[in-house]
Design a protein around this motif. Structure first.
Motif, PDB file in Angstrom:
ATOM      1  N   ALA A  44      -2.857   7.047   7.705  1.00  0.00           N
ATOM      2  CA  ALA A  44      -3.432   5.815   7.157  1.00  0.00           C
ATOM      3  C   ALA A  44      -2.329   4.818   6.800  1.00  0.00           C
ATOM      4  CB  ALA A  44      -4.284   6.137   5.926  1.00  0.00           C
ATOM      5  N   ARG A  45      -1.225   5.312   6.292  1.00  0.00           N
ATOM      6  CA  ARG A  45      -0.089   4.435   5.960  1.00  0.00           C
ATOM      7  C   ARG A  45       0.444   3.743   7.215  1.00  0.00           C
ATOM      8  NH1 ARG A  45       2.742   5.128   1.346  1.00  0.00           N
ATOM      9  NH2 ARG A  45       4.739   4.977   2.413  1.00  0.00           N
ATOM     10  N   GLU A  46       0.558   4.490   8.310  1.00  0.00           N
ATOM     11  CA  GLU A  46       1.039   3.909   9.566  1.00  0.00           C
ATOM     12  C   GLU A  46       0.064   2.858  10.085  1.00  0.00           C
ATOM     13  OE1 GLU A  46       4.074   4.209  10.897  1.00  0.00           O
ATOM     14  OE2 GLU A  46       4.457   5.384   9.088  1.00  0.00           O
ATOM     15  N   TRP A  47      -1.216   3.157   9.993  1.00  0.00           N
ATOM     16  CA  TRP A  47      -2.251   2.187  10.380  1.00  0.00           C
ATOM     17  C   TRP A  47      -2.098   0.903   9.570  1.00  0.00           C
ATOM     18  CZ3 TRP A  47      -6.082  -0.171   7.562  1.00  0.00           C
ATOM     19  CH2 TRP A  47      -7.093  -0.826   8.275  1.00  0.00           C
ATOM     20  N   ALA A  65       8.046   4.966  -1.872  1.00  0.00           N
ATOM     21  CA  ALA A  65       7.103   5.008  -0.746  1.00  0.00           C
ATOM     22  C   ALA A  65       5.946   4.028  -0.882  1.00  0.00           C
ATOM     23  CB  ALA A  65       6.602   6.430  -0.492  1.00  0.00           C
ATOM     24  N   ASN A  66       6.078   3.049  -1.759  1.00  0.00           N
ATOM     25  CA  ASN A  66       5.089   1.984  -1.842  1.00  0.00           C
ATOM     26  C   ASN A  66       5.296   1.054  -0.649  1.00  0.00           C
ATOM     27  OD1 ASN A  66       4.143   2.828  -4.457  1.00  0.00           O
ATOM     28  ND2 ASN A  66       6.005   1.929  -5.298  1.00  0.00           N
ATOM     29  N   ILE A  67       4.211   0.573  -0.064  1.00  0.00           N
ATOM     30  CA  ILE A  67       4.277  -0.325   1.083  1.00  0.00           C
ATOM     31  C   ILE A  67       4.131  -1.760   0.588  1.00  0.00           C
ATOM     32  CG2 ILE A  67       3.203  -0.993   3.269  1.00  0.00           C
ATOM     33  CD1 ILE A  67       2.094   1.914   3.392  1.00  0.00           C
ATOM     34  N   TRP A  68       5.063  -2.615   1.008  1.00  0.00           N
ATOM     35  CA  TRP A  68       5.084  -4.009   0.591  1.00  0.00           C
ATOM     36  C   TRP A  68       5.011  -4.925   1.811  1.00  0.00           C
ATOM     37  CZ3 TRP A  68       5.345  -5.375  -4.560  1.00  0.00           C
ATOM     38  CH2 TRP A  68       5.645  -4.343  -5.460  1.00  0.00           C
ATOM     39  N   GLY A  69       4.347  -6.047   1.665  1.00  0.00           N
ATOM     40  CA  GLY A  69       4.328  -7.080   2.692  1.00  0.00           C
ATOM     41  C   GLY A  69       4.493  -8.425   2.010  1.00  0.00           C
ATOM     42  N   LYS A  70       5.528  -9.164   2.372  1.00  0.00           N
ATOM     43  CA  LYS A  70       5.832 -10.412   1.680  1.00  0.00           C
ATOM     44  C   LYS A  70       5.578 -11.621   2.575  1.00  0.00           C
ATOM     45  CE  LYS A  70       9.242 -12.599  -1.290  1.00  0.00           C
ATOM     46  NZ  LYS A  70      10.478 -12.397  -2.027  1.00  0.00           N
ATOM     47  N   ARG A  71       4.982 -12.640   1.964  1.00  0.00           N
ATOM     48  CA  ARG A  71       4.745 -13.929   2.605  1.00  0.00           C
ATOM     49  C   ARG A  71       5.501 -14.977   1.801  1.00  0.00           C
ATOM     50  NH1 ARG A  71       0.894 -18.270   2.620  1.00  0.00           N
ATOM     51  NH2 ARG A  71       0.360 -18.833   4.759  1.00  0.00           N
ATOM     52  N   LYS A  72       6.344 -15.734   2.468  1.00  0.00           N
ATOM     53  CA  LYS A  72       7.156 -16.726   1.768  1.00  0.00           C
ATOM     54  C   LYS A  72       6.300 -17.806   1.137  1.00  0.00           C
ATOM     55  CE  LYS A  72      11.295 -16.250   4.538  1.00  0.00           C
ATOM     56  NZ  LYS A  72      12.277 -16.934   5.378  1.00  0.00           N
ATOM     57  N   GLY A  73       6.834 -18.360   0.050  1.00  0.00           N
ATOM     58  CA  GLY A  73       6.208 -19.496  -0.597  1.00  0.00           C
ATOM     59  C   GLY A  73       7.062 -20.732  -0.380  1.00  0.00           C
ATOM     60  N   ALA A  74       6.570 -21.866  -0.819  1.00  0.00           N
ATOM     61  CA  ALA A  74       7.290 -23.127  -0.652  1.00  0.00           C
ATOM     62  C   ALA A  74       8.483 -23.231  -1.601  1.00  0.00           C
ATOM     63  CB  ALA A  74       6.348 -24.301  -0.883  1.00  0.00           C
ATOM     64  N   LYS A  75       8.401 -22.551  -2.713  1.00  0.00           N
ATOM     65  CA  LYS A  75       9.456 -22.610  -3.730  1.00  0.00           C
ATOM     66  C   LYS A  75      10.084 -21.234  -3.931  1.00  0.00           C
ATOM     67  CE  LYS A  75       8.172 -26.808  -5.289  1.00  0.00           C
ATOM     68  NZ  LYS A  75       8.972 -27.954  -5.466  1.00  0.00           N
ATOM     69  N   ASP A  76      11.285 -21.238  -4.462  1.00  0.00           N
ATOM     70  CA  ASP A  76      11.964 -19.990  -4.807  1.00  0.00           C
ATOM     71  C   ASP A  76      11.515 -19.578  -6.206  1.00  0.00           C
ATOM     72  OD1 ASP A  76      13.625 -17.810  -4.727  1.00  0.00           O
ATOM     73  OD2 ASP A  76      15.421 -18.927  -5.317  1.00  0.00           O
ATOM     74  N   LEU A  77      10.320 -19.032  -6.278  1.00  0.00           N
ATOM     75  CA  LEU A  77       9.689 -18.636  -7.529  1.00  0.00           C
ATOM     76  C   LEU A  77       9.392 -17.140  -7.484  1.00  0.00           C
ATOM     77  CD1 LEU A  77       7.128 -21.593  -7.762  1.00  0.00           C
ATOM     78  CD2 LEU A  77       9.148 -21.262  -9.210  1.00  0.00           C
ATOM     79  N   PRO A  78       9.080 -16.553  -8.633  1.00  0.00           N
ATOM     80  CA  PRO A  78       8.691 -15.131  -8.617  1.00  0.00           C
ATOM     81  C   PRO A  78       7.438 -14.932  -7.765  1.00  0.00           C
ATOM     82  CG  PRO A  78       9.117 -15.883 -10.857  1.00  0.00           C
ATOM     83  CD  PRO A  78       9.126 -17.106  -9.988  1.00  0.00           C
ATOM     84  N   SER A  79       7.366 -13.792  -7.130  1.00  0.00           N
ATOM     85  CA  SER A  79       6.217 -13.462  -6.288  1.00  0.00           C
ATOM     86  C   SER A  79       4.978 -13.169  -7.124  1.00  0.00           C
ATOM     87  CB  SER A  79       6.518 -12.228  -5.438  1.00  0.00           C
ATOM     88  OG  SER A  79       7.513 -12.490  -4.496  1.00  0.00           O
ATOM     89  N   ILE A  80       3.848 -13.485  -6.550  1.00  0.00           N
ATOM     90  CA  ILE A  80       2.560 -13.049  -7.079  1.00  0.00           C
ATOM     91  C   ILE A  80       2.187 -11.821  -6.258  1.00  0.00           C
ATOM     92  CG2 ILE A  80       0.118 -13.612  -7.357  1.00  0.00           C
ATOM     93  CD1 ILE A  80       1.041 -16.574  -7.634  1.00  0.00           C
ATOM     94  N   VAL A  81       1.981 -10.697  -6.934  1.00  0.00           N
ATOM     95  CA  VAL A  81       1.769  -9.417  -6.270  1.00  0.00           C
ATOM     96  C   VAL A  81       0.317  -8.984  -6.438  1.00  0.00           C
ATOM     97  CG1 VAL A  81       2.466  -6.985  -6.203  1.00  0.00           C
ATOM     98  CG2 VAL A  81       4.159  -8.755  -6.719  1.00  0.00           C
ATOM     99  N   PHE A  82      -0.281  -8.513  -5.350  1.00  0.00           N
ATOM    100  CA  PHE A  82      -1.631  -7.980  -5.434  1.00  0.00           C
ATOM    101  C   PHE A  82      -1.849  -6.919  -4.371  1.00  0.00           C
ATOM    102  CE2 PHE A  82      -1.471 -11.614  -2.789  1.00  0.00           C
ATOM    103  CZ  PHE A  82      -2.576 -11.713  -1.970  1.00  0.00           C
ATOM    104  N   SER A 128       1.903   4.125  -3.653  1.00  0.00           N
ATOM    105  CA  SER A 128       1.839   5.542  -3.293  1.00  0.00           C
ATOM    106  C   SER A 128       1.524   6.370  -4.527  1.00  0.00           C
ATOM    107  CB  SER A 128       3.182   6.017  -2.733  1.00  0.00           C
ATOM    108  OG  SER A 128       3.395   5.455  -1.478  1.00  0.00           O
ATOM    109  N   ALA A 129       0.830   7.458  -4.312  1.00  0.00           N
ATOM    110  CA  ALA A 129       0.567   8.444  -5.365  1.00  0.00           C
ATOM    111  C   ALA A 129      -0.123   7.830  -6.577  1.00  0.00           C
ATOM    112  CB  ALA A 129       1.875   9.130  -5.773  1.00  0.00           C
ATOM    113  N   GLU A 130      -1.059   6.935  -6.334  1.00  0.00           N
ATOM    114  CA  GLU A 130      -1.783   6.329  -7.456  1.00  0.00           C
ATOM    115  C   GLU A 130      -2.824   7.305  -7.999  1.00  0.00           C
ATOM    116  OE1 GLU A 130      -4.373   4.195  -9.970  1.00  0.00           O
ATOM    117  OE2 GLU A 130      -5.011   5.208  -8.151  1.00  0.00           O
ATOM    118  N   GLU A 131      -3.448   8.052  -7.108  1.00  0.00           N
ATOM    119  CA  GLU A 131      -4.446   9.041  -7.537  1.00  0.00           C
ATOM    120  C   GLU A 131      -3.763  10.359  -7.885  1.00  0.00           C
ATOM    121  OE1 GLU A 131      -7.420   8.491  -8.187  1.00  0.00           O
ATOM    122  OE2 GLU A 131      -8.182   6.900  -6.908  1.00  0.00           O
TER     123      GLU A 131
END
Length: 148
Positions: A44-47, A65-82, A128-131
């Motif tokens: 599932a992680r590979e998918w 082992a947490n999977i992250w995906g980042k999308r740039k913003g217009a400003k150099d500000l802290p990321s909003i994570v969800f 990863s390993a939340e449950e």
């Protein structure tokens, strides 16, 4: 400026993602056995990583082992994570955790498809390993967040 009601998720795509992810670890009782680092959870992680890569995100897997995906913003500000998690308890359901992950992915896809640039960078996360799991490594999530 966007007008209210002009953006919407692709519901058919979201439903497909829910169903596809829900096949990893399906058991004979109709539930999911996708506990942390089992073959079904690793598949599932590979998918999920392949979906992130196809969504124009910078993808990485951190030390916990947490999977992250980042999308740039217009400003150099802290990321909003969800996001959330894709592991399950034994005989778990297909929505717990996974829906948060797939909704986060869908929001990022819609923003990208519509050429919308946010002020802040946006970061997707699948913890990863939340449950609870046989490896008793629930502390990975909390430990990684505390380190940041």
């Amino acid at each position: 400026m966007l007008q209210k009601g002009k953006l919407s998720i692709n519901l058919a795509r979201l439903k497909t993602d829910i169903e596809e992810l829900g096949e990893f670890g399906r058991n004979d009782k109709g539930g999911l056995d996708r506990t942390t680092f089992t073959s079904s959870e690793l598949a599932a992680r590979e998918w999920l990583k392949s979906r992130l890569c196809h969504s124009n995100l910078v993808v990485k897997v951190d030390e916990a082992a947490n999977i992250w995906g980042k999308r740039k913003g217009a400003k150099d500000l802290p990321s909003i994570v969800f996001g959330s998690h894709i592991d399950t308890v034994p005989n778990g359901g297909k929505y717990d955790g996974a829906l948060g992950v797939l909704m986060a992915l869908e929001v990022l896809r819609v923003l990208e498809e519509n050429g919308i640039v946010t002020r802040h960078p946006l970061e997707f996360v699948s913890f990863s390993a939340e449950e609870p799991n046989p490896l008793d490594c629930l502390h990975l999530v909390a430990g990684r967040l505390a380190a940041n």
